[in-house]
Design a protein around this motif. Structure first.
Motif, PDB file in Angstrom:
ATOM      1  N   VAL A 100       0.837  -1.187   0.000  1.00 45.34           N
ATOM      2  CA  VAL A 100       0.000   0.000   0.000  1.00 45.34           C
ATOM      3  C   VAL A 100       0.881   1.249   0.000  1.00 45.34           C
ATOM      4  O   VAL A 100       0.428   2.338   0.330  1.00 45.34           O
ATOM      5  CB  VAL A 100      -0.947  -0.045   1.223  1.00 45.34           C
ATOM      6  CG1 VAL A 100      -1.924   1.075   1.205  1.00 45.34           C
ATOM      7  CG2 VAL A 100      -1.696  -1.329   1.224  1.00 45.34           C
ATOM      8  N   GLY A 101       2.152   1.083  -0.336  1.00 44.61           N
ATOM      9  CA  GLY A 101       3.068   2.218  -0.260  1.00 44.61           C
ATOM     10  C   GLY A 101       3.522   2.702  -1.620  1.00 44.61           C
ATOM     11  O   GLY A 101       4.607   3.240  -1.753  1.00 44.61           O
ATOM     12  N   ILE A 102       2.689   2.506  -2.644  1.00 45.30           N
ATOM     13  CA  ILE A 102       3.092   2.835  -4.016  1.00 45.30           C
ATOM     14  C   ILE A 102       3.456   4.303  -4.142  1.00 45.30           C
ATOM     15  O   ILE A 102       4.361   4.687  -4.874  1.00 45.30           O
ATOM     16  CB  ILE A 102       1.941   2.527  -4.986  1.00 45.30           C
ATOM     17  CG1 ILE A 102       1.476   1.103  -4.774  1.00 45.30           C
ATOM     18  CG2 ILE A 102       2.379   2.720  -6.409  1.00 45.30           C
ATOM     19  CD1 ILE A 102       0.199   0.820  -5.469  1.00 45.30           C
ATOM     20  N   MET A 103       2.735   5.136  -3.388  1.00 49.69           N
ATOM     21  CA  MET A 103       2.962   6.577  -3.469  1.00 49.69           C
ATOM     22  C   MET A 103       4.414   6.924  -3.185  1.00 49.69           C
ATOM     23  O   MET A 103       4.999   7.778  -3.849  1.00 49.69           O
ATOM     24  CB  MET A 103       2.045   7.237  -2.443  1.00 49.69           C
ATOM     25  CG  MET A 103       2.290   8.689  -2.247  1.00 49.69           C
ATOM     26  SD  MET A 103       1.228   9.352  -0.977  1.00 49.69           S
ATOM     27  CE  MET A 103       1.890   8.646   0.493  1.00 49.69           C
ATOM     28  N   GLY A 104       5.003   6.220  -2.222  1.00 53.73           N
ATOM     29  CA  GLY A 104       6.393   6.506  -1.873  1.00 53.73           C
ATOM     30  C   GLY A 104       7.321   6.224  -3.044  1.00 53.73           C
ATOM     31  O   GLY A 104       8.222   7.003  -3.334  1.00 53.73           O
ATOM     32  N   PHE A 105       7.111   5.112  -3.735  1.00 55.80           N
ATOM     33  CA  PHE A 105       8.015   4.758  -4.832  1.00 55.80           C
ATOM     34  C   PHE A 105       7.828   5.678  -6.018  1.00 55.80           C
ATOM     35  O   PHE A 105       8.784   6.021  -6.719  1.00 55.80           O
ATOM     36  CB  PHE A 105       7.803   3.298  -5.220  1.00 55.80           C
ATOM     37  CG  PHE A 105       8.106   2.374  -4.087  1.00 55.80           C
ATOM     38  CD1 PHE A 105       7.105   1.628  -3.496  1.00 55.80           C
ATOM     39  CD2 PHE A 105       9.388   2.276  -3.585  1.00 55.80           C
ATOM     40  CE1 PHE A 105       7.388   0.793  -2.429  1.00 55.80           C
ATOM     41  CE2 PHE A 105       9.671   1.452  -2.526  1.00 55.80           C
ATOM     42  CZ  PHE A 105       8.666   0.710  -1.949  1.00 55.80           C
ATOM     43  N   VAL A 106       6.573   6.098  -6.259  1.00 52.82           N
ATOM     44  CA  VAL A 106       6.335   7.054  -7.336  1.00 52.82           C
ATOM     45  C   VAL A 106       7.058   8.361  -7.031  1.00 52.82           C
ATOM     46  O   VAL A 106       7.691   8.961  -7.904  1.00 52.82           O
ATOM     47  CB  VAL A 106       4.816   7.280  -7.500  1.00 52.82           C
ATOM     48  CG1 VAL A 106       4.544   8.450  -8.389  1.00 52.82           C
ATOM     49  CG2 VAL A 106       4.172   6.037  -8.054  1.00 52.82           C
ATOM     50  N   ILE A 109      -4.592   3.153  -7.755  1.00 52.03           N
ATOM     51  CA  ILE A 109      -3.894   2.126  -8.526  1.00 52.03           C
ATOM     52  C   ILE A 109      -4.419   0.745  -8.148  1.00 52.03           C
ATOM     53  O   ILE A 109      -4.582  -0.135  -8.999  1.00 52.03           O
ATOM     54  CB  ILE A 109      -2.375   2.182  -8.283  1.00 52.03           C
ATOM     55  CG1 ILE A 109      -1.849   3.589  -8.484  1.00 52.03           C
ATOM     56  CG2 ILE A 109      -1.649   1.205  -9.172  1.00 52.03           C
ATOM     57  CD1 ILE A 109      -1.734   4.002  -9.901  1.00 52.03           C
ATOM     58  N   TRP A 110      -4.703   0.556  -6.845  1.00 50.69           N
ATOM     59  CA  TRP A 110      -5.242  -0.742  -6.437  1.00 50.69           C
ATOM     60  C   TRP A 110      -6.598  -1.005  -7.070  1.00 50.69           C
ATOM     61  O   TRP A 110      -6.905  -2.120  -7.491  1.00 50.69           O
ATOM     62  CB  TRP A 110      -5.328  -0.828  -4.912  1.00 50.69           C
ATOM     63  CG  TRP A 110      -4.054  -1.329  -4.354  1.00 50.69           C
ATOM     64  CD1 TRP A 110      -3.070  -0.626  -3.758  1.00 50.69           C
ATOM     65  CD2 TRP A 110      -3.607  -2.681  -4.388  1.00 50.69           C
ATOM     66  NE1 TRP A 110      -2.040  -1.439  -3.426  1.00 50.69           N
ATOM     67  CE2 TRP A 110      -2.341  -2.707  -3.792  1.00 50.69           C
ATOM     68  CE3 TRP A 110      -4.158  -3.875  -4.866  1.00 50.69           C
ATOM     69  CZ2 TRP A 110      -1.610  -3.878  -3.652  1.00 50.69           C
ATOM     70  CZ3 TRP A 110      -3.428  -5.041  -4.732  1.00 50.69           C
ATOM     71  CH2 TRP A 110      -2.178  -5.031  -4.128  1.00 50.69           C
ATOM     72  N   MET A 170      -7.497   0.098  -9.907  1.00 52.86           N
ATOM     73  CA  MET A 170      -7.200  -0.253 -11.303  1.00 52.86           C
ATOM     74  C   MET A 170      -6.821  -1.719 -11.442  1.00 52.86           C
ATOM     75  O   MET A 170      -7.296  -2.425 -12.337  1.00 52.86           O
ATOM     76  CB  MET A 170      -6.042   0.609 -11.817  1.00 52.86           C
ATOM     77  CG  MET A 170      -6.363   2.066 -11.972  1.00 52.86           C
ATOM     78  SD  MET A 170      -4.871   2.940 -12.415  1.00 52.86           S
ATOM     79  CE  MET A 170      -5.476   4.621 -12.342  1.00 52.86           C
ATOM     80  N   VAL A 171      -5.930  -2.174 -10.550  1.00 52.58           N
ATOM     81  CA  VAL A 171      -5.453  -3.552 -10.659  1.00 52.58           C
ATOM     82  C   VAL A 171      -6.599  -4.535 -10.441  1.00 52.58           C
ATOM     83  O   VAL A 171      -6.754  -5.510 -11.172  1.00 52.58           O
ATOM     84  CB  VAL A 171      -4.330  -3.815  -9.634  1.00 52.58           C
ATOM     85  CG1 VAL A 171      -4.017  -5.286  -9.546  1.00 52.58           C
ATOM     86  CG2 VAL A 171      -3.097  -3.051 -10.017  1.00 52.58           C
ATOM     87  N   ILE A 172      -7.433  -4.258  -9.447  1.00 52.26           N
ATOM     88  CA  ILE A 172      -8.474  -5.222  -9.116  1.00 52.26           C
ATOM     89  C   ILE A 172      -9.573  -5.218 -10.151  1.00 52.26           C
ATOM     90  O   ILE A 172     -10.065  -6.268 -10.562  1.00 52.26           O
ATOM     91  CB  ILE A 172      -9.029  -4.925  -7.718  1.00 52.26           C
ATOM     92  CG1 ILE A 172      -7.954  -5.293  -6.712  1.00 52.26           C
ATOM     93  CG2 ILE A 172     -10.300  -5.682  -7.449  1.00 52.26           C
ATOM     94  CD1 ILE A 172      -8.314  -5.060  -5.311  1.00 52.26           C
ATOM     95  N   VAL A 173      -9.974  -4.035 -10.618  1.00 51.17           N
ATOM     96  CA  VAL A 173     -11.036  -3.982 -11.614  1.00 51.17           C
ATOM     97  C   VAL A 173     -10.537  -4.577 -12.922  1.00 51.17           C
ATOM     98  O   VAL A 173     -11.233  -5.331 -13.588  1.00 51.17           O
ATOM     99  CB  VAL A 173     -11.513  -2.531 -11.822  1.00 51.17           C
ATOM    100  CG1 VAL A 173     -12.368  -2.414 -13.053  1.00 51.17           C
ATOM    101  CG2 VAL A 173     -12.257  -2.046 -10.611  1.00 51.17           C
ATOM    102  N   VAL A 230      -9.307  -6.924   3.830  1.00 57.34           N
ATOM    103  CA  VAL A 230      -8.644  -5.630   3.965  1.00 57.34           C
ATOM    104  C   VAL A 230      -8.909  -4.782   2.727  1.00 57.34           C
ATOM    105  O   VAL A 230      -9.218  -3.588   2.821  1.00 57.34           O
ATOM    106  CB  VAL A 230      -7.124  -5.820   4.170  1.00 57.34           C
ATOM    107  CG1 VAL A 230      -6.426  -4.488   4.177  1.00 57.34           C
ATOM    108  CG2 VAL A 230      -6.864  -6.540   5.455  1.00 57.34           C
ATOM    109  N   ILE A 231      -8.825  -5.400   1.545  1.00 54.86           N
ATOM    110  CA  ILE A 231      -9.084  -4.632   0.317  1.00 54.86           C
ATOM    111  C   ILE A 231     -10.524  -4.145   0.301  1.00 54.86           C
ATOM    112  O   ILE A 231     -10.818  -3.013  -0.091  1.00 54.86           O
ATOM    113  CB  ILE A 231      -8.791  -5.489  -0.925  1.00 54.86           C
ATOM    114  CG1 ILE A 231      -7.336  -5.925  -0.920  1.00 54.86           C
ATOM    115  CG2 ILE A 231      -9.072  -4.712  -2.180  1.00 54.86           C
ATOM    116  CD1 ILE A 231      -6.962  -6.776  -2.100  1.00 54.86           C
ATOM    117  N   VAL A 232     -11.455  -5.020   0.741  1.00 55.87           N
ATOM    118  CA  VAL A 232     -12.861  -4.612   0.792  1.00 55.87           C
ATOM    119  C   VAL A 232     -13.041  -3.447   1.747  1.00 55.87           C
ATOM    120  O   VAL A 232     -13.779  -2.493   1.468  1.00 55.87           O
ATOM    121  CB  VAL A 232     -13.728  -5.818   1.212  1.00 55.87           C
ATOM    122  CG1 VAL A 232     -15.113  -5.369   1.529  1.00 55.87           C
ATOM    123  CG2 VAL A 232     -13.753  -6.844   0.129  1.00 55.87           C
ATOM    124  N   SER A 233     -12.335  -3.507   2.893  1.00 53.66           N
ATOM    125  CA  SER A 233     -12.473  -2.386   3.833  1.00 53.66           C
ATOM    126  C   SER A 233     -11.928  -1.103   3.228  1.00 53.66           C
ATOM    127  O   SER A 233     -12.391  -0.013   3.555  1.00 53.66           O
ATOM    128  CB  SER A 233     -11.779  -2.700   5.162  1.00 53.66           C
ATOM    129  OG  SER A 233     -10.394  -2.604   5.036  1.00 53.66           O
TER     130      SER A 233
END
Lengths: 434, 336
Positions: free
Chosen positions: A59-65, A349-350, A352-355, B114-117
């Protein structure tokens, strides 16, 4: 209908949506959506590598960007020679001392027997090292920041071509990801999520405060770009003639030319990354990674070093995000640490990946383009819907004013609803993993 | 060496704010830890649940203030609090029924929950901003200080003043009451015991005839109450801004994990540890050092270990250290 046809149709739908935007709003808006959509797709591929191959919830993508953006600054901005003379040596020495303290502490932990002597030595190393580091570092930083703070006030970069910055941004992100992965990857998925979220916050905090590195919140502007400036194009007689030949006025033509140029560059990078990701997927390495993801216990029983494999994927995925970050900073032309917000980057982004489809690279690209399009367009559409709904009310009705002002927040709601609907009814996404 | 002034300065700038902040974090962390222990996932939407609860309390408070209802020296928000809690309870039960129950029945992996939350977090975030707007809202009224700095200086004749705001005192008192009630509920009542049993070992609890849906419902009700109270106290003490509640997620999770996820005592201890560390490490010790050290040793600089911008970094670093050296946390919560 078979799968390939369905996938092509999905991409076709996104293309049609963007074309509609081009016709109804403006081609500039449509091209802007395309460019940022391409960048988001690359980030989605990076995340997909970590999630789809290894099941890592980063969940830390922002840091790498942000690190990618920092890489762009460090490579392409001209060096501030005065600042280097005033305090550059001190800064570098200070950083080396800090690193030496950390390495010393790690060695003490590893080499000595657990016990009171080890704890005391550890504390001594850390405290003494911290004081030496601060005593060398602080005055140097002060000297660097004093040099012309309104315009520079930082160390500057290496003055190289901006295109070199893109892989360098990726390398910078990869390096930091290696450090983070070494410490945080042994943790459970929930804990890893929180750890990576915290690390991203720290990286942004460092960028905002360490003025000597990135000018902090004063922002770095005027980052060199690989394409000519629109103003220069408009002054160039040859260009104006060619544009008139196509029926465009100079201003419109120059903006479109620059945007299409960026689009071509980004598309090239995207295709290269996509190709590499697909090759990795089909290779024995990719199959091993997915086998580890599906049954970690069996993999460990077979002797696979799971943590080391996870570290590999973590570093590679973060490097891809770093490259995308450098590209985005180039497109913006400036590094603004204040704009790196968790909602905008990481969670979008998450979605995007999941959808799009987790575990499938084409799914990540589709998700990137589609969700970015929706993210941009939901605001005007929401405004339009609000105006239609409230058209019956009086002009100065408080409720009407409030609803129209709040239409902007429909974005977040819509993203959340989309995410939940997809996770509930189509959890494998639009283009599922094969 | 002026010990009395040093102690008062320390109390005013470090101890009192840290205790108030720690109580708020502790209440938030209790909610997170209960959800983790019983529902077995990390609820990323907790910060925004707190924001929602505080928002409903604010709306009722504004209505009360407009019709003239007030509580004298105490903030009117206290009267509005039960309504906020009821609204939040309705919200969390609805989200559980619509969203989480499906995954629970499927026995989905915790990461999916967690993703759902996260999705629920998006929705709540948008909802709160849609209803009340993203700006700062102030809703406190009543007496501002239990004892103001000026009164203290007049009373004691010291150079340093000690100010205790009503909201700070209120936070500590409310937190103590809530914690006592919660522990009584968990330890003495049958429902509480069944919740603890379900948290410790799900299969055995089911074998004993405990109704899992009931346990889940009570958990959500308690979490809603805790979140609303924590959020309202934080909003009274500082101010209400939806974005801040999202940012509070990190210290709250840090507190819960440091104390041991799944252990209520751990959540409370963790809350105070994180709060004290954040305040101590980012405080400029120059003033206290001046009172304690002889003249020649007085420091020139602010003697601030880290700048205040790194506040969240502090809680995160502590979290990381605890995760590396003692992953189950201080009070041995769940690790798997």
């Amino acid at each position: 209908m078979n799968d390939t046809l369905k996938n092509i149709a999905l991409f076709g739908v996104v293309a049609v949506l963007i074309a509609i935007t081009g016709f109804t709003q403006s081609w500039n808006a449509a091209l802007l959506i395309v460019n940022l959509g391409l960048i988001s797709s690359i980030m989605a591929i990076g995340v997909n590598l970590q999630w789809g191959f290894a099941g890592l919830f980063n969940v830390g993508i922002m840091g790498f960007v942000a690190l990618g953006g920092l890489g762009a600054v460090l490579v392409s901005m001209p060096p501030t020679t005065e600042a280097w003379a005033a305090g550059g040596g001190g800064v570098v020495l200070g950083l080396l001392l800090g690193a030496a303290t950390v390495i010393g502490a790690i060695m003490v932990m590893k080499r000595m027997q657990p016990g009171r002597i080890r704890t005391v030595t550890l504390l001594a190393v850390l405290i003494v090292g911290f004081y030496i580091f601060r005593s060398v570092f602080d005055p140097a930083v002060l000297a660097v920041e004093k040099v012309n703070p309104a315009v520079t006030g930082y160390l500057g970069g290496a003055g190289l071509n901006i295109l070199v910055a893109w892989p360098v941004g990726g390398l910078l992100a990869a390096g930091v990801a290696w450090l983070i992965g070494k410490t945080a990857l042994g943790l459970r998925s929930d804990y890893l999520a929180i750890a990576t979220l915290g690390i991203a916050e720290i990286i942004i905090a460092v960028l905002k405060n360490e003025d000597w590195l990135s000018r902090g919140v004063k922002n770095v502007i005027g980052i060199p770009r690989p394409l000519p400036y629109e103003i220069d194009l408009q002054k160039d007689a040859g260009f104006v003639e060619t544009a008139a030949g196509f029926g465009f006025d100079p201003v419109m033509a120059s903006t479109l030319y620059v945007k299409i140029g960026y689009g071509a560059l980004f598309l090239t990078v995207l295709l290269i990354v996509l190709l590499l990701a697909q090759l990795a997927l089909k290779s024995p390495w990719g199959r091993m990674m997915r086998a580890i993801r599906d049954n970690e216990v069996a993999a460990e029983a077979m002797g696979k070093d799971v943590t080391r494999r996870h570290l590999q994927v973590f570093v590679i995925g973060s490097a891809v995000c770093g490259i995308a970050g450098a590209m985005m900073t180039t497109l913006d032309g400036q590094l603004t640490p204040g704009t790196y917000q968790p909602l905008r980057f990481t969670f979008l982004i998450w979605v995007m990946v999941i959808v799009g489809g987790s575990g499938n690279n084409f799914g990540a690209v589709l998700g990137g383009m589609l969700i970015w399009f929706l993210w941009v367009q939901v605001e005007p559409m929401g405004l339009f819907i609000m105006q239609v709904i409230t058209s019956g009310m009086a002009e100065d009705n408080a409720l009407r004013i409030h609803l129209i002002n709040s239409a902007a927040h429909m974005r977040l709601l819509t993203m959340g609803v989309i995410l939940l609907m997809v996770l509930r009814f189509s959890p494998r996404g639009l283009i599922p993993e094969k | 060496m002026d010990f009395l002034n040093a102690i008062v300065a320390l109390a005013n700038f470090v101890v009192v704010p840290a205790i108030a902040y720690g109580s708020q974090l502790a209440l938030g962390a209790l909610g997170v830890t209960l959800i983790y222990g019983i529902l077995r996932f990390s609820n990323f939407a907790h910060g925004d649940t707190m924001a929602f609860g505080t928002m409903m309390t604010i709306l009722v408070t504004w209505w009360m203030q407009s019709v003239g209802i007030s509580l004298g020296p105490l903030p009117t928000a206290l009267l509005a609090l039960p309504f906020g809690i009821l609204a939040t309870m309705a919200l969390v039960l609805t989200t559980d029924r619509l969203v989480y129950r499906f995954y629970r029945e499927q026995k989905a992996k915790p990461v999916i929950l967690v993703i759902v939350s996260m999705g629920v977090m998006f929705i709540l975030n948008g909802l709160v901003r849609f209803i009340i707007g993203p700006n700062d809202q102030r809703f406190q009224d009543g007496e501002r200080f239990i004892i103001s700095a000026r009164d203290f200086k007049a009373m004691t004749g010291l150079k340093e003043g000690l100010a205790i705001k009503t909201t700070q005192g209120l936070t500590v008192v409310t937190a103590i009451i809530v914690v006592v009630l919660l522990f009584w509920f968990l330890n003495r009542t049958r429902t509480g015991k069944s919740m603890r049993a379900y948290s410790d070992n799900e299969d055995l609890a089911l074998l004993s005839g405990i109704n899992p849906e009931r346990v889940v419902m009570y958990t959500w009700l308690i979490v809603a109450a805790l979140a609303t109270i924590a959020g309202t106290l934080y909003g009274l003490d500082k101010s209400f801004k939806p974005f801040t509640y999202f940012q509070l997620l990190l210290p709250i999770f840090a507190s819960a994990i440091v104390g041991g996820l799944g252990s209520p005592i751990g959540a409370i201890a963790g809350g105070f540890i994180i709060a004290f560390s954040e305040v101590t490490i980012t405080y400029a010790w120059k003033k206290v050092a001046r009172y304690l050290l002889p003249e020649q040793w007085e420091p020139d600089s602010l003697v601030q270990l880290l700048s205040t911008d790194y506040k969240f970094a502090v809680s995160f670093v502590i979290l990381l250290i605890v995760l590396l050296f003692r992953p189950t946390g201080l009070f041995k919560g769940k690790s798997a």
